[in-house]
Write an enzyme that holds these catalytic residues in place. Structure first.
Site, PDB file in Angstrom:
ATOM      1  N   ARG A  38      30.448  89.060   4.251  1.00 48.33           N
ATOM      2  CA  ARG A  38      30.397  90.333   4.972  1.00 48.33           C
ATOM      3  C   ARG A  38      29.514  90.091   6.187  1.00 48.33           C
ATOM      4  O   ARG A  38      28.300  89.955   6.069  1.00 48.33           O
ATOM      5  CB  ARG A  38      29.836  91.441   4.087  1.00 48.33           C
ATOM      6  CG  ARG A  38      29.900  92.816   4.744  1.00 48.33           C
ATOM      7  CD  ARG A  38      29.554  93.914   3.730  1.00 48.33           C
ATOM      8  NE  ARG A  38      29.770  95.226   4.315  1.00 48.33           N
ATOM      9  CZ  ARG A  38      28.811  95.956   4.885  1.00 48.33           C
ATOM     10  NH1 ARG A  38      27.573  95.508   4.938  1.00 48.33           N
ATOM     11  NH2 ARG A  38      29.085  97.138   5.395  1.00 48.33           N
ATOM     12  N   GLY A  39      30.144  90.010   7.339  1.00 47.48           N
ATOM     13  CA  GLY A  39      29.460  89.591   8.564  1.00 47.48           C
ATOM     14  C   GLY A  39      28.172  90.313   8.860  1.00 47.48           C
ATOM     15  O   GLY A  39      27.161  89.696   9.204  1.00 47.48           O
ATOM     16  N   ASP A  41      26.079  91.522   6.971  1.00 51.63           N
ATOM     17  CA  ASP A  41      25.012  91.161   6.024  1.00 51.63           C
ATOM     18  C   ASP A  41      24.516  89.730   6.189  1.00 51.63           C
ATOM     19  O   ASP A  41      23.315  89.481   6.092  1.00 51.63           O
ATOM     20  CB  ASP A  41      25.504  91.327   4.576  1.00 51.63           C
ATOM     21  CG  ASP A  41      25.821  92.760   4.219  1.00 51.63           C
ATOM     22  OD1 ASP A  41      25.369  93.674   4.926  1.00 51.63           O
ATOM     23  OD2 ASP A  41      26.540  92.968   3.225  1.00 51.63           O
ATOM     24  N   THR A  42      25.427  88.772   6.414  1.00 48.45           N
ATOM     25  CA  THR A  42      25.005  87.365   6.311  1.00 48.45           C
ATOM     26  C   THR A  42      25.436  86.455   7.460  1.00 48.45           C
ATOM     27  O   THR A  42      25.162  85.267   7.418  1.00 48.45           O
ATOM     28  CB  THR A  42      25.528  86.743   4.990  1.00 48.45           C
ATOM     29  OG1 THR A  42      26.963  86.713   5.031  1.00 48.45           O
ATOM     30  CG2 THR A  42      25.058  87.529   3.778  1.00 48.45           C
ATOM     31  N   LYS A  43      26.106  86.998   8.472  1.00 49.42           N
ATOM     32  CA  LYS A  43      26.578  86.148   9.575  1.00 49.42           C
ATOM     33  C   LYS A  43      25.427  85.438  10.284  1.00 49.42           C
ATOM     34  O   LYS A  43      25.537  84.287  10.669  1.00 49.42           O
ATOM     35  CB  LYS A  43      27.362  87.009  10.577  1.00 49.42           C
ATOM     36  CG  LYS A  43      27.815  86.258  11.809  1.00 49.42           C
ATOM     37  CD  LYS A  43      28.719  87.103  12.698  1.00 49.42           C
ATOM     38  CE  LYS A  43      28.073  88.402  13.092  1.00 49.42           C
ATOM     39  NZ  LYS A  43      28.929  89.247  13.912  1.00 49.42           N
ATOM     40  N   GLY A  71      42.306  88.015  21.059  1.00 51.19           N
ATOM     41  CA  GLY A  71      43.750  87.805  21.107  1.00 51.19           C
ATOM     42  C   GLY A  71      44.314  87.218  19.825  1.00 51.19           C
ATOM     43  O   GLY A  71      45.518  87.294  19.583  1.00 51.19           O
ATOM     44  N   GLU A 105      40.233  88.597   1.658  1.00 50.15           N
ATOM     45  CA  GLU A 105      40.041  87.145   1.762  1.00 50.15           C
ATOM     46  C   GLU A 105      39.785  86.533   0.387  1.00 50.15           C
ATOM     47  O   GLU A 105      40.374  85.503   0.033  1.00 50.15           O
ATOM     48  CB  GLU A 105      38.865  86.823   2.692  1.00 50.15           C
ATOM     49  CG  GLU A 105      39.122  87.140   4.143  1.00 50.15           C
ATOM     50  CD  GLU A 105      37.868  87.022   4.995  1.00 50.15           C
ATOM     51  OE1 GLU A 105      36.817  86.552   4.477  1.00 50.15           O
ATOM     52  OE2 GLU A 105      37.923  87.399   6.172  1.00 50.15           O
TER      53      GLU A 105
END
Length: 200
Positions: A38-39, A41-43, A71, A105
């Protein structure tokens, strides 16, 4: 001696970009490791650090924020990366199960029978639950719940972001990824093909 202005150099570069026939296109190999997270939270923490570390080892990780460009068709690019990856890393965070994309995913990784390394960051496996918030069909809810349950019963790694040793955790996670990649290559008859460059 002929001098080139910066504007003529820029024009030449633009021509090369816009006229790809004159260029040799790089061959993109499939990703080795798909990082599901989950970007928000942890990116910028575990997922981003793991991506950079694997890249330095000359592996080919996939992290949506690093591998996708404006794109790109979201599901096409992600589903293709999952289909061709060797190992999936699922980084679970407290609000992971609120994300349709994370669950999509994860379900795709599990359905593809990929090896999965779960990372439970600031969350216990027992706390992960898919809830019906009215945005998913019954079939999707069943897929997502099944995928989360499969991950919960897969041996993984746990990490407390406030008290844990980030360096040690990154090393442990990388070792687990590499071990699984080697096993995957050996199972598929590709012994010795995986080339990893260790930091000196």
């Amino acid at each position: 001696m002929q001098r080139y202005s910066s504007s003529s150099s820029a024009m030449n570069l633009c021509r090369k970009i816009l006229n790809p026939r004159n260029q040799i296109q790089p061959i993109r190999r499939p990703c080795d490791v798909f990082i599901n997270h989950r970007g928000i939270d942890t990116k910028r923490t575990i997922s981003g650090l793991l991506y950079d570390h694997l890249l330095r080892l000359r592996l080919n990780p996939f992290l949506d924020s690093k591998n996708m460009k404006p794109g790109d068709r979201l599901f096409d690019k992600i589903d293709t990366a999952i289909r061709h990856c060797k190992v999936g890393v699922a980084v679970f965070s407290p609000r992971y199960c609120e994300s349709y994309f994370c669950l999509h995913e994860l379900a795709h990784i599990m359905e593809s029978r990929k090896k999965v390394i779960p990372i439970f960051c600031d969350v216990k496996p027992s706390q992960l639950q898919v809830k019906d918030n009215g945005t998913c069909s019954k079939k999707e809810l069943q897929r997502f719940t099944w995928a989360v349950e499969e991950a919960k019963y897969t041996v993984g790694l746990t990490f407390d972001s406030l008290k844990g040793d980030w360096s040690e955790f990154l090393k442990t996670t990388t070792d687990a990824v590499i071990k699984n990649l080697i096993e995957e290559d050996e199972e598929n008859g590709n012994k010795g093909r995986l080339c990893i460059v260790q930091d000196s």
